[in-house]
Each structure stands twice: as C-alpha cells, then as structure tokens.
Design a protein around this motif. Structure first.
Motif, mmCIF file in Angstrom:
data_model
loop_
_atom_site.group_PDB
_atom_site.id
_atom_site.type_symbol
_atom_site.label_atom_id
_atom_site.label_comp_id
_atom_site.label_asym_id
_atom_site.label_seq_id
_atom_site.Cartn_x
_atom_site.Cartn_y
_atom_site.Cartn_z
ATOM 1 N N GLY A 24 0.794 -1.224 0.000
ATOM 2 C CA GLY A 24 0.000 0.000 0.000
ATOM 3 C C GLY A 24 0.821 1.267 0.000
ATOM 4 O O GLY A 24 0.281 2.359 -0.007
ATOM 5 N N THR A 25 2.129 1.130 -0.003
ATOM 6 C CA THR A 25 3.011 2.287 0.086
ATOM 7 C C THR A 25 2.785 3.283 -1.041
ATOM 8 O O THR A 25 2.703 4.477 -0.800
ATOM 9 N N GLN A 26 2.658 2.800 -2.266
ATOM 10 C CA GLN A 26 2.500 3.696 -3.405
ATOM 11 C C GLN A 26 1.223 4.529 -3.277
ATOM 12 O O GLN A 26 1.231 5.729 -3.527
ATOM 13 N N ALA A 27 0.150 3.911 -2.869
ATOM 14 C CA ALA A 27 -1.113 4.637 -2.695
ATOM 15 C C ALA A 27 -0.988 5.663 -1.576
ATOM 16 O O ALA A 27 -1.494 6.786 -1.694
ATOM 17 N N GLN A 28 -0.302 5.307 -0.502
ATOM 18 C CA GLN A 28 -0.110 6.238 0.607
ATOM 19 C C GLN A 28 0.757 7.416 0.182
ATOM 20 O O GLN A 28 0.464 8.570 0.514
ATOM 21 N N VAL A 29 1.815 7.132 -0.559
ATOM 22 C CA VAL A 29 2.704 8.199 -1.034
ATOM 23 C C VAL A 29 1.935 9.124 -1.970
ATOM 24 O O VAL A 29 2.045 10.343 -1.887
ATOM 25 N N ARG A 30 1.130 8.556 -2.881
ATOM 26 C CA ARG A 30 0.328 9.365 -3.803
ATOM 27 C C ARG A 30 -0.601 10.284 -3.023
ATOM 28 O O ARG A 30 -0.735 11.471 -3.332
ATOM 29 N N GLN A 31 -1.246 9.738 -1.999
ATOM 30 C CA GLN A 31 -2.167 10.530 -1.186
ATOM 31 C C GLN A 31 -1.425 11.657 -0.468
ATOM 32 O O GLN A 31 -1.896 12.791 -0.421
ATOM 33 N N ILE A 32 -0.259 11.363 0.067
ATOM 34 C CA ILE A 32 0.545 12.376 0.758
ATOM 35 C C ILE A 32 0.967 13.471 -0.217
ATOM 36 O O ILE A 32 0.875 14.661 0.089
#
Length: 80
Positions: A24-32
């Motif tokens: 889920g890191t990529q989705a979290q980074v995108r959101q940030i």
C-alpha cells in the motif's frame, strides 16, 4: 490543476525507494503528495506561460502609452 501523471510517477518513484514496506506504500505516497501539492499555490507551465505572454503584451502597451504621453507633454510644453 496538478498533472496526475506527474503525481503518479513521483509516487511510484518514492514507492520504489521504500519498496521494503507493504504494497500500500505507493497509494499512501500518492495521497501524501496530492495533499501536499493541493496546499501549495502552484500553476501549470501552460498557465504560467499564458500569464507571462499577457504580461508581456501589457508591458508593451504601457511602454507605447508612456511614449505617446511623453510626446503629448512635450508638444504641450512647447505650446505654452
């Protein structure tokens, strides 16, 4: 507003940097990143270039008006 492809590319790069973490890191980074960029007062290159062109045309008009005014002032002072 902000180019989604740019954000996704940045998110992917950051996700690869921390690839040891969960998927889920990529989705979290995108959101940030989206959250951070939305708080900034950014414009696209196209918007910037368009405003730059408008400003340049306005500067040219102001310069022409100043030259006309100088001619009018000179002729008025020579008439007096």
């Amino acid at each position: 507003m902000i180019n989604q492809a740019f954000i996704e590319g940045l998110a992917e790069q950051l996700g690869q940097m921390v690839s040891g973490q969960a998927g889920g890191t990529q989705a979290q980074v995108r959101q940030i990143l989206q959250s951070a960029f939305s708080r900034l007062d950014l414009v696209t290159r196209e918007e910037f270039d368009a405003q730059k062109a408008v400003l340049q045309r306005t500067r040219e008009k102001v310069d022409a008006l100043e030259a006309q005014l100088a001619v009018l002032e000179a002729s008025h002072s020579s008439d007096s």
